[in-house]
Design a protein around this motif. Sequence first.
Motif, PDB file in Angstrom:
ATOM      1  N   ASP A 237       7.860   6.845  -5.468  1.00 62.86           N
ATOM      2  CA  ASP A 237       9.255   5.847  -4.704  1.00 62.86           C
ATOM      3  C   ASP A 237       8.902   4.530  -5.396  1.00 62.86           C
ATOM      4  OD1 ASP A 237       9.727   8.102  -3.317  1.00 62.86           O
ATOM      5  OD2 ASP A 237       8.387   7.685  -1.581  1.00 62.86           O
ATOM      6  N   GLY A 238       8.508   4.572  -6.838  1.00 61.33           N
ATOM      7  CA  GLY A 238       8.402   3.132  -7.234  1.00 61.33           C
ATOM      8  C   GLY A 238       7.483   2.281  -7.007  1.00 61.33           C
ATOM      9  N   ARG A 245      -0.505   3.746   3.000  1.00 58.35           N
ATOM     10  CA  ARG A 245      -0.398   2.068   2.771  1.00 58.35           C
ATOM     11  C   ARG A 245       0.505   1.837   1.438  1.00 58.35           C
ATOM     12  NH1 ARG A 245      -5.283   2.694   5.268  1.00 58.35           N
ATOM     13  NH2 ARG A 245      -5.228   1.599   7.347  1.00 58.35           N
ATOM     14  N   LYS A 246       1.430   1.178   1.265  1.00 56.43           N
ATOM     15  CA  LYS A 246       2.049   0.440   0.083  1.00 56.43           C
ATOM     16  C   LYS A 246       1.128  -0.554  -0.493  1.00 56.43           C
ATOM     17  CE  LYS A 246       6.186  -1.372  -2.076  1.00 56.43           C
ATOM     18  NZ  LYS A 246       5.641  -2.628  -2.642  1.00 56.43           N
ATOM     19  N   ILE A 247       0.683  -0.568  -1.747  1.00 57.71           N
ATOM     20  CA  ILE A 247      -0.428  -1.368  -2.242  1.00 57.71           C
ATOM     21  C   ILE A 247       0.397  -2.538  -3.289  1.00 57.71           C
ATOM     22  CG2 ILE A 247      -2.291  -1.595  -3.891  1.00 57.71           C
ATOM     23  CD1 ILE A 247      -2.838  -0.085  -1.437  1.00 57.71           C
ATOM     24  N   ASP A 248      -0.158  -3.682  -2.878  1.00 56.13           N
ATOM     25  CA  ASP A 248       0.533  -4.730  -3.428  1.00 56.13           C
ATOM     26  C   ASP A 248      -0.385  -5.177  -4.810  1.00 56.13           C
ATOM     27  OD1 ASP A 248       2.492  -5.570  -1.677  1.00 56.13           O
ATOM     28  OD2 ASP A 248       0.977  -6.372  -0.435  1.00 56.13           O
ATOM     29  N   GLY A 278       5.755  -2.840 -13.206  1.00 56.05           N
ATOM     30  CA  GLY A 278       5.826  -3.930 -11.981  1.00 56.05           C
ATOM     31  C   GLY A 278       5.932  -3.735 -10.774  1.00 56.05           C
ATOM     32  N   GLU A 279       4.998  -2.370 -10.299  1.00 55.99           N
ATOM     33  CA  GLU A 279       5.017  -1.734  -9.401  1.00 55.99           C
ATOM     34  C   GLU A 279       3.951  -2.163  -8.356  1.00 55.99           C
ATOM     35  OE1 GLU A 279       7.168   2.450 -10.676  1.00 55.99           O
ATOM     36  OE2 GLU A 279       5.074   2.618  -9.988  1.00 55.99           O
ATOM     37  N   VAL A 280       2.941  -2.631  -9.274  1.00 60.67           N
ATOM     38  CA  VAL A 280       1.730  -3.062  -8.816  1.00 60.67           C
ATOM     39  C   VAL A 280       1.063  -4.239  -9.457  1.00 60.67           C
ATOM     40  CG1 VAL A 280       0.161  -1.408  -9.567  1.00 60.67           C
ATOM     41  CG2 VAL A 280      -0.529  -2.359  -7.164  1.00 60.67           C
ATOM     42  N   GLY A 281       0.291  -5.080  -8.963  1.00 55.90           N
ATOM     43  CA  GLY A 281      -0.394  -6.187  -9.594  1.00 55.90           C
ATOM     44  C   GLY A 281      -2.013  -5.396  -9.948  1.00 55.90           C
ATOM     45  N   ILE A 282      -2.464  -5.868 -11.175  1.00 53.46           N
ATOM     46  CA  ILE A 282      -3.914  -5.520 -11.242  1.00 53.46           C
ATOM     47  C   ILE A 282      -4.705  -6.712 -11.498  1.00 53.46           C
ATOM     48  CG2 ILE A 282      -5.697  -4.466 -12.876  1.00 53.46           C
ATOM     49  CD1 ILE A 282      -3.526  -2.325 -13.543  1.00 53.46           C
TER      50      ILE A 282
END
Length: 453
Positions: A237-238, A245-248, A278-282
């Motif tokens: 889902d992008g 939990r959706k991870i930032d 761009g779906e998550v920061g590392i």
Amino acid sequence: MSTSADYRAAVPHHNAITDSYLAEFAKTGIRPSELKEAVRESTEDTTFQGRSLSRPVFLTKAQVTLLADDLERLHSALTGLPDRMFGGDMAAFAHAVGTTAEQAAAAVRGRMERPPRIGRADFFLDETGFKLMEINWGSAVGGLDSGPLNKAMLAQPFVGDFVREHGLTYVDPMEALVDTLLTECAIPAGTRPVVALTDWPKSFEKLEPQLHKSAAGLAPLGLDCYPCHVGQLEYRDGAVWLGERKIDVVYRLFLMEDLMDPTGPGLIEPVLRAAERGEVGIFAPMDAELYGSKGALALLSDEANRHLYSVEELAALDRILPWTRMVRPGPVTVDGSSVELTDYALANRTELILKPTLMHAGQGVLPGWTADAGTWQDAVRDAMGEPFVLQRRVRSVPEVFPTDDGSEEWTLTWGAFMVSKGYGGMFMRGTLDPNATVNMATGATGTCCFHEA
């Protein structure tokens, strides 16, 4: 065992704060073992692995100010290498510091606009000052959870009174880390990011309790953190998910060397792709580890590159960086003279140490002074053309620590953190064996550091 009085007379650079502490502590009648037991809980399920030395260490204002300045100069020189030497070509930089082709390919992906300011520079302290042994760059650096030991030491009446009376303070690396993560990942003010503390599956089995304790410590500082290993992340889902939990932010604890694992590319590739979309920061991207390669120190140390640095950078590098070179056939410059590297290495075995460029926790390190001539010759020849460096030996001056029946001399590694605002605190560990690698994984014992405000 030596007495503190004998030691202070023998080591002229030993600072007056430490002298005062040892003298005043001796008058209290407190057993050092009692102090260690009183702070033990703060070291459990942390990088300290339940072990602490019998006192804190101390730095004067002049020492910590110069160290902070040198860290800034080191950071600017180090992170400037790709542009100054390779025209911004990160792949060429990665190759030069000793990565494999696969590691280099991963490192160039997700590169930030500016290099991350999260790392730990490990120093010995000799008669002239701090000398840099290695740099650990990126979010996987150990020892960020050392602040609770400072707090536990302050809770002991003698230590707390001594710190207050001498105007001492400390920087909590965990607090500095949070500020850096929020800055580097551009987290909007007033929000609480959901962070996956993401380790490698094999090491997660051992480190999970420590990560849960770190997560609990980070919660009051504004991060909602959940420990996991990279195989537990899901991509749908992008977004990146840990369970529901959706991870930032993926807080990266897995390492570039994990790409050498047969399962490495398959586990790491989805994270890199999600970050690229761009779906998550590392935090921090893979390229951060390139700056922690000992090969990068070899580039900084090489006289042929001195024209690339400012006067201020050169002054710092001359103060803190021992002679370091990649193990390659051919001539190198040593103290202004050109010599064949192999000849120099074999003739100066007791003054050199052989290190792999990207391994950690002391893996693959061979101090020449602990090896016989034949073993050293074989090691140097096996390392020739491989990702290894030779570095000049630094003779660390030991520090005295009280024991119940006298005192002991410990060889210390001073791990100074570099964060978004500069100096980010200290991770201290030591060993009784001056020839040993000072590493928690091989039995070192830690402590905390206070400095003059």
